[in-house]
Design a protein around this motif. Structure first.
Motif, PDB file in Angstrom:
ATOM      1  N   ASP A 105     -40.021  24.891 -61.212  1.00  0.00           N
ATOM      2  CA  ASP A 105     -40.461  26.250 -60.896  1.00  0.00           C
ATOM      3  C   ASP A 105     -41.254  26.855 -62.061  1.00  0.00           C
ATOM      4  OD1 ASP A 105     -39.250  26.094 -58.411  1.00  0.00           O
ATOM      5  OD2 ASP A 105     -37.414  27.109 -59.062  1.00  0.00           O
ATOM      6  N   LEU A 106     -40.798  26.634 -63.276  1.00  0.00           N
ATOM      7  CA  LEU A 106     -41.531  27.141 -64.439  1.00  0.00           C
ATOM      8  C   LEU A 106     -42.879  26.447 -64.584  1.00  0.00           C
ATOM      9  CD1 LEU A 106     -38.692  27.529 -67.096  1.00  0.00           C
ATOM     10  CD2 LEU A 106     -40.220  29.339 -66.291  1.00  0.00           C
ATOM     11  N   TYR A 107     -42.899  25.153 -64.332  1.00  0.00           N
ATOM     12  CA  TYR A 107     -44.160  24.398 -64.353  1.00  0.00           C
ATOM     13  C   TYR A 107     -45.160  25.018 -63.383  1.00  0.00           C
ATOM     14  CZ  TYR A 107     -47.306  20.532 -63.033  1.00  0.00           C
ATOM     15  OH  TYR A 107     -48.412  19.768 -62.723  1.00  0.00           O
ATOM     16  N   CYS A 108     -44.721  25.290 -62.161  1.00  0.00           N
ATOM     17  CA  CYS A 108     -45.621  25.884 -61.166  1.00  0.00           C
ATOM     18  C   CYS A 108     -46.113  27.250 -61.628  1.00  0.00           C
ATOM     19  CB  CYS A 108     -44.918  25.985 -59.819  1.00  0.00           C
ATOM     20  SG  CYS A 108     -44.629  24.388 -59.011  1.00  0.00           S
ATOM     21  N   GLY A 109     -45.243  28.008 -62.275  1.00  0.00           N
ATOM     22  CA  GLY A 109     -45.655  29.306 -62.792  1.00  0.00           C
ATOM     23  C   GLY A 109     -46.715  29.186 -63.864  1.00  0.00           C
ATOM     24  N   GLN A 110     -46.542  28.246 -64.785  1.00  0.00           N
ATOM     25  CA  GLN A 110     -47.543  28.046 -65.830  1.00  0.00           C
ATOM     26  C   GLN A 110     -48.871  27.584 -65.242  1.00  0.00           C
ATOM     27  OE1 GLN A 110     -45.994  25.455 -68.939  1.00  0.00           O
ATOM     28  NE2 GLN A 110     -45.175  27.219 -70.059  1.00  0.00           N
ATOM     29  N   GLU A 111     -48.821  26.624 -64.319  1.00  0.00           N
ATOM     30  CA  GLU A 111     -50.062  26.117 -63.742  1.00  0.00           C
ATOM     31  C   GLU A 111     -50.789  27.202 -62.939  1.00  0.00           C
ATOM     32  OE1 GLU A 111     -51.051  23.746 -65.176  1.00  0.00           O
ATOM     33  OE2 GLU A 111     -50.245  21.797 -64.624  1.00  0.00           O
ATOM     34  N   SER A 112     -50.019  28.069 -62.286  1.00  0.00           N
ATOM     35  CA  SER A 112     -50.638  29.172 -61.558  1.00  0.00           C
ATOM     36  C   SER A 112     -51.370  30.105 -62.520  1.00  0.00           C
ATOM     37  CB  SER A 112     -49.568  29.940 -60.782  1.00  0.00           C
ATOM     38  OG  SER A 112     -50.139  31.032 -60.094  1.00  0.00           O
ATOM     39  N   ALA A 113     -50.759  30.403 -63.656  1.00  0.00           N
ATOM     40  CA  ALA A 113     -51.419  31.250 -64.654  1.00  0.00           C
ATOM     41  C   ALA A 113     -52.680  30.580 -65.186  1.00  0.00           C
ATOM     42  CB  ALA A 113     -50.452  31.555 -65.796  1.00  0.00           C
ATOM     43  N   HIS A 114     -52.637  29.265 -65.350  1.00  0.00           N
ATOM     44  CA  HIS A 114     -53.809  28.538 -65.873  1.00  0.00           C
ATOM     45  C   HIS A 114     -54.999  28.687 -64.934  1.00  0.00           C
ATOM     46  CE1 HIS A 114     -51.036  25.532 -68.216  1.00  0.00           C
ATOM     47  NE2 HIS A 114     -50.980  26.758 -68.686  1.00  0.00           N
ATOM     48  N   TYR A 115     -54.790  28.353 -63.662  1.00  0.00           N
ATOM     49  CA  TYR A 115     -55.969  28.330 -62.790  1.00  0.00           C
ATOM     50  C   TYR A 115     -56.504  29.733 -62.538  1.00  0.00           C
ATOM     51  CZ  TYR A 115     -53.881  29.583 -58.180  1.00  0.00           C
ATOM     52  OH  TYR A 115     -53.314  30.224 -57.107  1.00  0.00           O
ATOM     53  N   ARG A 116     -55.652  30.738 -62.577  1.00  0.00           N
ATOM     54  CA  ARG A 116     -56.140  32.113 -62.394  1.00  0.00           C
ATOM     55  C   ARG A 116     -57.013  32.543 -63.576  1.00  0.00           C
ATOM     56  NH1 ARG A 116     -53.386  34.296 -58.035  1.00  0.00           N
ATOM     57  NH2 ARG A 116     -51.520  33.099 -57.461  1.00  0.00           N
ATOM     58  N   GLN A 117     -56.615  32.166 -64.775  1.00  0.00           N
ATOM     59  CA  GLN A 117     -57.433  32.487 -65.939  1.00  0.00           C
ATOM     60  C   GLN A 117     -58.750  31.717 -65.920  1.00  0.00           C
ATOM     61  OE1 GLN A 117     -57.270  34.722 -68.210  1.00  0.00           O
ATOM     62  NE2 GLN A 117     -55.163  35.458 -68.244  1.00  0.00           N
ATOM     63  N   HIS A 118     -58.694  30.459 -65.530  1.00  0.00           N
ATOM     64  CA  HIS A 118     -59.932  29.677 -65.459  1.00  0.00           C
ATOM     65  C   HIS A 118     -60.868  30.227 -64.389  1.00  0.00           C
ATOM     66  CE1 HIS A 118     -59.450  26.392 -68.334  1.00  0.00           C
ATOM     67  NE2 HIS A 118     -58.152  26.467 -68.077  1.00  0.00           N
ATOM     68  N   ARG A 119     -60.323  30.718 -63.298  1.00  0.00           N
ATOM     69  CA  ARG A 119     -61.178  31.291 -62.252  1.00  0.00           C
ATOM     70  C   ARG A 119     -61.946  32.498 -62.795  1.00  0.00           C
ATOM     71  NH1 ARG A 119     -58.051  32.137 -57.050  1.00  0.00           N
ATOM     72  NH2 ARG A 119     -58.723  29.994 -56.613  1.00  0.00           N
ATOM     73  N   ILE A 120     -61.273  33.323 -63.601  1.00  0.00           N
ATOM     74  CA  ILE A 120     -61.955  34.474 -64.206  1.00  0.00           C
ATOM     75  C   ILE A 120     -63.089  34.001 -65.103  1.00  0.00           C
ATOM     76  CG2 ILE A 120     -61.681  36.409 -65.811  1.00  0.00           C
ATOM     77  CD1 ILE A 120     -58.761  36.626 -64.763  1.00  0.00           C
ATOM     78  N   PHE A 121     -62.814  32.997 -65.934  1.00  0.00           N
ATOM     79  CA  PHE A 121     -63.874  32.477 -66.803  1.00  0.00           C
ATOM     80  C   PHE A 121     -64.988  31.847 -65.986  1.00  0.00           C
ATOM     81  CE2 PHE A 121     -65.690  28.785 -69.063  1.00  0.00           C
ATOM     82  CZ  PHE A 121     -66.471  29.502 -69.960  1.00  0.00           C
ATOM     83  N   ASN A 122     -64.633  31.093 -64.956  1.00  0.00           N
ATOM     84  CA  ASN A 122     -65.655  30.436 -64.135  1.00  0.00           C
ATOM     85  C   ASN A 122     -66.590  31.454 -63.489  1.00  0.00           C
ATOM     86  OD1 ASN A 122     -64.317  28.109 -64.840  1.00  0.00           O
ATOM     87  ND2 ASN A 122     -63.418  27.759 -62.831  1.00  0.00           N
ATOM     88  N   ASP A 123     -66.063  32.621 -63.164  1.00  0.00           N
ATOM     89  CA  ASP A 123     -66.911  33.676 -62.604  1.00  0.00           C
ATOM     90  C   ASP A 123     -67.995  34.100 -63.591  1.00  0.00           C
ATOM     91  OD1 ASP A 123     -65.551  33.651 -60.210  1.00  0.00           O
ATOM     92  OD2 ASP A 123     -64.290  35.391 -60.691  1.00  0.00           O
ATOM     93  N   THR A 124     -67.697  33.999 -64.897  1.00  0.00           N
ATOM     94  CA  THR A 124     -68.727  34.358 -65.883  1.00  0.00           C
ATOM     95  C   THR A 124     -69.853  33.323 -65.887  1.00  0.00           C
ATOM     96  OG1 THR A 124     -67.731  33.218 -67.795  1.00  0.00           O
ATOM     97  CG2 THR A 124     -66.960  35.449 -67.329  1.00  0.00           C
TER      98      THR A 124
END
Length: 284
Positions: A64-83
């Motif tokens: 469950d913690l792994y899934c939480g960390q990975e979710s935070a990762h891809y959300r941050q990368h999506r913000i950067f990818n938008d730039t």
């Protein structure tokens, strides 16, 4: 493991070449970032499908913690990818479409055993890459834009932190050396192939792909990266390999302490001081 959401910020005008001294490395990182909003939801979906088969409550909590960390990762990368997209890179849409199709196909057409082997192969590769990036952080990130360098280093600190989870879930549900090596080979080949296609497209848009000096710089950079990465990848082939036996870099542990004391500082590292044994935040 901890769930963290560092407050990163990015300079839009330099999203493509966030490291002006090493634009080739910047675009390799950008290519990898474009995969994260597709790869990591696939990993999360795979782990959640396996969760009902986990009989060890400690491992279930770690999943469950792994899934939480990975979710935070891809959300941050999506913000950067938008730039990147906002900066006008036309190839981003096609790159993302290919990645979305790849992971939709794997997630729906392949067995849970295959997907768990892929997830474990990716995580073993990510552990090796994380050690390589941290060891060579001054050369690769030195002088680069703080927000992007901090994003990537945070991501791989947490890859190191949750290094055991995918391996233990795979062993618990599937197991077998053959499946594990197959997953490593498939995940590595697939990700490197897609990353190479993406940075090729980005460098082509920059006008650097046909520039001899840039191509030589890229060749030297890749040789340096693989010289440090291959020995770490080869140890994964040992039948007795377990990521728990791979010691965590001192710098990664120091980053976790910095975040605990100053979350904003951990999201804005001073890239002029990466040679220091511990991460240093930019002065306010």
């Amino acid at each position: 493991m901890k769930l963290r959401r560092p407050p990163f910020s990015y300079v839009r005008r330099s999203a493509g070449h966030w490291n002006a001294a090493r634009p080739e490395f910047a675009q390799i990182v950008n290519a990898g970032s474009l995969a994260m909003p597709y790869l990591e939801p696939y990993l999360i979906k795979t782990m959640r499908e396996a969760r009902g088969r986990i009989t060890d409550p400690k491992l279930a909590a770690e999943l469950d913690l792994y899934c939480g960390q990975e979710s935070a990762h891809y959300r941050q990368h999506r913000i950067f990818n938008d730039t990147l997209r906002a900066q006008g890179y036309r190839s981003v849409e096609a790159i993302e479409a290919r990645l979305a199709a790849d992971y939709a196909r794997l997630g729906t057409e392949k067995s849970l055993a295959f997907n768990l082997a892929y997830a474990e192969g990716f995580e073993s590769m990510a552990l090796a890459i994380g050690h390589m990036l941290i060891e060579d952080r001054e050369f690769l990130f030195g002088g680069g834009e703080s927000g992007v360098a901090s994003l990537v280093l945070w991501h791989f600190v947490e890859e190191i932190e949750h290094k055991n989870v995918a391996f233990d879930v795979f062993e618990h549900v599937v197991g077998g050396y053959g499946w594990r090596v197959f997953g490593l080979a498939y995940a590595t080949g697939h990700i490197f192939w897609r990353t190479r296609g993406a940075y090729h497209a980005l460098l082509k848009e920059d006008g650097l792909w046909r520039d001899l000096r840039s191509r030589l710089a890229l060749a030297r950079l890749l040789a340096r990266i693989f010289a440090k990465l291959v020995p770490r990848m080869l140890r994964i082939l040992n039948p007795r390999y377990h990521p728990a036996r791979v010691a965590d870099p001192a710098w990664a542990l120091a980053w976790a302490r910095l975040f605990q004391a100053d979350a904003a500082g951990a999201a804005r590292l001073d890239t002029g001081k990466l040679s220091a044994p511990e991460p240093v935040a930019l002065s306010a």
